[in-house]
Design a protein around this motif. Structure first.
Motif, short mmCIF file in Angstrom:
data_model
loop_
_atom_site.label_atom_id
_atom_site.label_comp_id
_atom_site.label_asym_id
_atom_site.label_seq_id
_atom_site.Cartn_x
_atom_site.Cartn_y
_atom_site.Cartn_z
N LEU A 24 40.40 35.72 41.44
CA LEU A 24 40.88 35.79 40.06
C LEU A 24 40.63 37.15 39.43
O LEU A 24 41.47 37.66 38.69
CB LEU A 24 40.26 34.66 39.24
N LYS A 25 39.50 37.74 39.71
CA LYS A 25 39.21 39.09 39.16
C LYS A 25 40.18 40.11 39.74
O LYS A 25 40.63 41.01 39.03
CB LYS A 25 37.77 39.49 39.48
N GLU A 26 40.52 39.98 41.03
CA GLU A 26 41.49 40.89 41.65
C GLU A 26 42.86 40.78 40.98
O GLU A 26 43.62 41.73 40.97
CB GLU A 26 41.61 40.61 43.14
N GLN A 27 43.17 39.61 40.42
CA GLN A 27 44.43 39.40 39.72
C GLN A 27 44.34 39.77 38.24
O GLN A 27 45.28 39.56 37.49
CB GLN A 27 44.87 37.94 39.87
N GLY A 28 43.19 40.28 37.82
CA GLY A 28 43.01 40.69 36.43
C GLY A 28 42.81 39.54 35.46
O GLY A 28 42.98 39.71 34.25
N MET A 29 42.44 38.38 35.98
CA MET A 29 42.23 37.22 35.12
C MET A 29 40.91 37.36 34.34
O MET A 29 39.90 37.74 34.92
CB MET A 29 42.18 35.93 35.96
N PRO A 30 40.93 37.03 33.06
CA PRO A 30 39.71 37.13 32.25
C PRO A 30 38.81 35.91 32.44
O PRO A 30 38.74 35.02 31.59
CB PRO A 30 40.25 37.23 30.82
N ILE A 31 38.15 35.84 33.58
CA ILE A 31 37.26 34.72 33.88
C ILE A 31 35.83 35.25 33.93
O ILE A 31 35.60 36.45 34.02
CB ILE A 31 37.63 34.02 35.20
N LEU A 32 34.88 34.32 33.89
CA LEU A 32 33.48 34.71 33.94
C LEU A 32 32.73 33.72 34.81
O LEU A 32 32.88 32.50 34.65
CB LEU A 32 32.90 34.72 32.52
N LEU A 33 31.92 34.21 35.74
CA LEU A 33 31.04 33.39 36.55
C LEU A 33 29.82 33.07 35.69
O LEU A 33 29.19 33.98 35.16
CB LEU A 33 30.64 34.14 37.81
#
Length: 93
Positions: A24-33
């Motif tokens: 998801l980070k590689e796709q630029g998604m604003p997520i957080l672990l």
């Protein structure tokens, strides 16, 4: 911190949640672990947080990678509500 309207995705292993984060980070998604909220049962102790508006895109990206969350919850009014899988999808076994 998880706010009302945020989604929390639970995976069945630390490896799967970290792989999901990477994808998801590689796709630029604003997520957080994040550490999994105590109210949720997460074997690996970690979860992904993202806003509800991003849910379709997050799930699509993960499905394309063959990586579906075991459970997804939405934070509402101080509690968590489990969201059903989309039609035709099943959680990881």
């Amino acid at each position: 911190m998880v706010h009302d309207g945020d989604c929390v995705a639970i995976f069945n292993s630390i490896h799967r949640v970290m792989k999901a984060e990477k994808i998801l980070k590689e796709q630029g998604m604003p997520i957080l672990l994040i550490p999994a909220p105590r109210a949720l049962n997460a074997d690996c102790g970690l979860a992904l947080r993202y806003v509800l508006a991003d849910r379709p895109r997050v799930e699509m990206q993960l499905a394309e990678a063959g990586l579906v969350a075991e459970e997804i919850y939405e934070k509402r009014a101080g509690g968590y509500v489990r969201l059903d899988a989309r039609p035709g999808e099943a959680p990881d076994a």
